[in-house]
Write a protein that holds these residues in place. Structure first.
Motif, PDB file in Angstrom:
ATOM      1  N   UNK A  15     -21.018 -71.420  59.333  1.00 47.61           N
ATOM      2  CA  UNK A  15     -21.726 -71.201  60.641  1.00 47.61           C
ATOM      3  C   UNK A  15     -21.127 -71.492  61.935  1.00 47.61           C
ATOM      4  N   UNK A  16     -19.527 -71.618  61.592  1.00 49.86           N
ATOM      5  CA  UNK A  16     -18.481 -71.504  62.463  1.00 49.86           C
ATOM      6  C   UNK A  16     -17.720 -70.463  62.713  1.00 49.86           C
ATOM      7  N   UNK A  17     -16.838 -70.138  61.846  1.00 47.63           N
ATOM      8  CA  UNK A  17     -17.217 -68.907  62.218  1.00 47.63           C
ATOM      9  C   UNK A  17     -17.399 -67.661  61.074  1.00 47.63           C
ATOM     10  N   UNK A  18     -17.845 -66.903  62.275  1.00 51.12           N
ATOM     11  CA  UNK A  18     -18.490 -65.482  61.984  1.00 51.12           C
ATOM     12  C   UNK A  18     -18.122 -64.781  61.240  1.00 51.12           C
ATOM     13  N   UNK A  19     -18.385 -63.977  60.690  1.00 55.28           N
ATOM     14  CA  UNK A  19     -18.421 -63.358  60.047  1.00 55.28           C
ATOM     15  C   UNK A  19     -17.835 -61.605  60.305  1.00 55.28           C
ATOM     16  N   UNK A  20     -17.969 -61.493  61.829  1.00 53.26           N
ATOM     17  CA  UNK A  20     -17.164 -60.593  62.442  1.00 53.26           C
ATOM     18  C   UNK A  20     -15.559 -61.384  62.444  1.00 53.26           C
ATOM     19  N   UNK A  22     -14.247 -63.113  60.381  1.00 54.59           N
ATOM     20  CA  UNK A  22     -13.435 -62.989  58.997  1.00 54.59           C
ATOM     21  C   UNK A  22     -12.884 -61.470  58.968  1.00 54.59           C
ATOM     22  N   UNK A  23     -13.790 -60.585  59.062  1.00 54.64           N
ATOM     23  CA  UNK A  23     -13.407 -58.903  59.216  1.00 54.64           C
ATOM     24  C   UNK A  23     -12.392 -58.708  59.576  1.00 54.64           C
ATOM     25  N   UNK A  24     -11.993 -59.185  60.683  1.00 53.82           N
ATOM     26  CA  UNK A  24     -10.689 -58.645  61.450  1.00 53.82           C
ATOM     27  C   UNK A  24      -9.582 -59.620  60.525  1.00 53.82           C
ATOM     28  N   UNK A  25      -9.920 -60.629  60.599  1.00 54.76           N
ATOM     29  CA  UNK A  25      -9.033 -61.443  59.834  1.00 54.76           C
ATOM     30  C   UNK A  25      -8.156 -61.086  58.969  1.00 54.76           C
ATOM     31  N   UNK A  26      -8.886 -60.676  58.015  1.00 56.14           N
ATOM     32  CA  UNK A  26      -9.023 -60.109  56.768  1.00 56.14           C
ATOM     33  C   UNK A  26      -8.227 -58.378  56.497  1.00 56.14           C
ATOM     34  N   UNK A 104      -7.270 -73.009  58.209  1.00 50.75           N
ATOM     35  CA  UNK A 104      -6.647 -73.400  59.359  1.00 50.75           C
ATOM     36  C   UNK A 104      -5.983 -72.182  59.948  1.00 50.75           C
ATOM     37  N   UNK A 105      -6.428 -71.201  59.732  1.00 47.75           N
ATOM     38  CA  UNK A 105      -6.238 -69.691  60.560  1.00 47.75           C
ATOM     39  C   UNK A 105      -7.386 -69.594  61.327  1.00 47.75           C
ATOM     40  N   UNK A 106      -8.121 -70.313  61.657  1.00 43.89           N
ATOM     41  CA  UNK A 106      -9.336 -69.391  62.344  1.00 43.89           C
ATOM     42  C   UNK A 106     -10.328 -70.469  63.294  1.00 43.89           C
ATOM     43  N   UNK A 107      -9.767 -71.658  62.511  1.00 39.92           N
ATOM     44  CA  UNK A 107     -10.902 -72.483  63.673  1.00 39.92           C
ATOM     45  C   UNK A 107      -9.936 -73.275  64.755  1.00 39.92           C
ATOM     46  N   UNK A 108     -10.661 -73.725  65.383  1.00 37.48           N
ATOM     47  CA  UNK A 108      -9.298 -73.882  67.169  1.00 37.48           C
ATOM     48  C   UNK A 108      -9.157 -75.470  66.552  1.00 37.48           C
ATOM     49  N   UNK A 109     -10.013 -76.297  66.116  1.00 36.25           N
ATOM     50  CA  UNK A 109     -10.449 -77.505  66.529  1.00 36.25           C
ATOM     51  C   UNK A 109     -11.236 -78.222  64.414  1.00 36.25           C
ATOM     52  N   UNK A 110     -10.915 -78.437  63.827  1.00 38.44           N
ATOM     53  CA  UNK A 110     -11.422 -78.816  62.808  1.00 38.44           C
ATOM     54  C   UNK A 110     -12.509 -80.498  61.949  1.00 38.44           C
ATOM     55  N   UNK A 111     -12.075 -81.140  63.144  1.00 40.32           N
ATOM     56  CA  UNK A 111     -12.589 -81.941  63.227  1.00 40.32           C
ATOM     57  C   UNK A 111     -13.937 -81.842  62.405  1.00 40.32           C
ATOM     58  N   UNK A 124      -5.692 -77.549  65.392  1.00 40.04           N
ATOM     59  CA  UNK A 124      -5.193 -76.521  64.707  1.00 40.04           C
ATOM     60  C   UNK A 124      -4.958 -75.131  66.156  1.00 40.04           C
ATOM     61  N   UNK A 125      -3.973 -75.011  66.548  1.00 40.25           N
ATOM     62  CA  UNK A 125      -3.953 -73.095  67.354  1.00 40.25           C
ATOM     63  C   UNK A 125      -4.888 -72.729  66.872  1.00 40.25           C
ATOM     64  N   UNK A 126      -5.600 -71.524  66.745  1.00 36.63           N
ATOM     65  CA  UNK A 126      -6.315 -70.161  66.318  1.00 36.63           C
ATOM     66  C   UNK A 126      -4.984 -69.931  66.195  1.00 36.63           C
ATOM     67  N   UNK A 127      -4.906 -68.299  64.740  1.00 41.31           N
ATOM     68  CA  UNK A 127      -3.840 -68.204  64.350  1.00 41.31           C
ATOM     69  C   UNK A 127      -4.907 -66.570  63.472  1.00 41.31           C
ATOM     70  N   UNK A 128      -3.980 -65.837  63.101  1.00 41.74           N
ATOM     71  CA  UNK A 128      -4.812 -65.053  62.622  1.00 41.74           C
ATOM     72  C   UNK A 128      -3.403 -64.008  61.843  1.00 41.74           C
ATOM     73  N   UNK A 129      -3.776 -63.222  61.071  1.00 42.65           N
ATOM     74  CA  UNK A 129      -2.830 -62.481  60.569  1.00 42.65           C
ATOM     75  C   UNK A 129      -2.880 -62.602  58.578  1.00 42.65           C
ATOM     76  N   UNK A 130      -1.942 -61.687  57.601  1.00 48.66           N
ATOM     77  CA  UNK A 130      -2.281 -61.821  56.147  1.00 48.66           C
ATOM     78  C   UNK A 130      -1.355 -62.405  56.169  1.00 48.66           C
ATOM     79  N   UNK A 131      -1.946 -63.087  55.148  1.00 53.38           N
ATOM     80  CA  UNK A 131      -1.096 -63.909  54.007  1.00 53.38           C
ATOM     81  C   UNK A 131      -0.248 -63.758  53.270  1.00 53.38           C
ATOM     82  N   UNK A 132       0.937 -63.297  53.257  1.00 53.82           N
ATOM     83  CA  UNK A 132       1.371 -62.653  51.819  1.00 53.82           C
ATOM     84  C   UNK A 132       2.232 -62.217  51.534  1.00 53.82           C
ATOM     85  N   UNK A 133       2.907 -64.264  51.585  1.00 47.82           N
ATOM     86  CA  UNK A 133       3.204 -65.482  50.723  1.00 47.82           C
ATOM     87  C   UNK A 133       2.202 -65.845  49.723  1.00 47.82           C
TER      88      UNK A 133
END
Length: 273
Positions: A15-20, A22-26, A104-111, A124-133
């Motif tokens: 409900x918090x993280x939109x599909x849009x 997730x598409x951009x993040x992935x 952890x990557x897309x939520x600014x506040x997780x409580x 958590x700060x809002x972060x994005x990017x491919x997790x290569x590791x």
């Protein structure tokens, strides 16, 4: 954040993280938006053309869904992230890892998204990017399917490469696509047989924009080969100044990028093989 200290509320996450988001993040930005709530394009899992549909209000709870009409891929935001990371369909462990990553990557506040078993977690700060590791850890450099390629497992490990058992590059040698500073922006798949195409790429990764091996180049003579596998073989033989383009046809802009690289790294000459 320790996985043992909290549990993620999947429903609240969706409900918090939109599909849009997730598409951009992935790294799936090349899906064409057909309406304010729908995207359509090539499937990142079976490479089928124009058969992959994503909606921002689909699914049981109308929080987002995706589906391919040519392969079994389908589900919600969490399942999409899990499949892209190379996990099997409907894999509980993969789903949890994907949910944790999105949290952890897309939520600014997780409580609001967690049921804590310990002390409250920090914002958590809002972060994005491919997790290569994380992706590299899912690959198998010593897989028997790679024995005929002529590259040692240790070389593949040095390049964070290996056989992909699932996901977009399933059944192929997954090779990192990196920038000049060594940042891995995604993974391409090279066939381990004699089939075509030689290379496949996930949505959002344009092969014309990258040169394989660019991050290993130093001063001196530069060697240009036709196959990323030849770059690995040269590296194994002690020649780190070997690169290749990732397209069959080479555009002028690609040659300009190569010339700029040679100038930047002080490469005195180029030999083509």
């Amino acid at each position: 954040m320790s996985t043992a200290s909290y549990k993620i509320d999947f429903d609240e996450l969706k409900r918090t993280v939109s599909m849009e988001q997730v598409i951009a993040y992935l790294g799936l930005p090349r899906l064409k938006q057909r309406s304010p709530k729908q995207w359509k394009g090539a499937c990142p899992f079976c490479n089928g053309v124009d058969c992959f549909v994503v909606t921002s209000d689909g699914g049981r709870d109308k929080t987002g869904a995706f589906n391919c009409f040519k392969c079994p891929a389908g589900g919600d935001q969490i399942e999409l992230a899990s499949l892209v990371r190379g996990n099997p369909r409907k894999d509980p462990n993969g789903a949890y890892a994907a949910a944790k990553e999105l949290y952890e990557k897309l939520c600014a506040a997780g409580e609001a998204l967690t049921r804590s078993n310990a002390s409250p977690q920090p914002r958590r700060e809002r972060r994005s990017g491919f997790d290569a590791e994380a992706y590299a850890k899912s690959l198998d450099p010593g897989h028997e399917a790679l024995t005929g390629l002529g590259v040692d497992a240790e070389t593949l490990r040095a390049w964070s490469a290996g056989y992909a058992n699932s996901g977009v590059n399933r059944g192929r040698l997954a090779l990192p696509v990196a920038t000049k500073d060594g940042t891995i922006v995604g993974y391409m798949g090279r066939t381990v047989k004699d089939d075509t195409p030689l290379l496949t790429f996930p949505n959002g990764l344009d092969p014309q924009e990258h040169i394989f091996g660019v991050d290993k180049v130093g001063s001196g003579q530069l060697f240009l080969v036709r196959d990323p596998l030849d770059v690995l073989k040269a590296f194994e033989a002690g020649c780190g100044n070997t690169v290749c383009f990732l397209t069959e046809d080479i555009k002028s802009i690609q040659l300009e990028c190569l010339a700029a690289l040679m100038d930047e790294r002080q490469c005195e000459s180029l030999s083509f093989f």
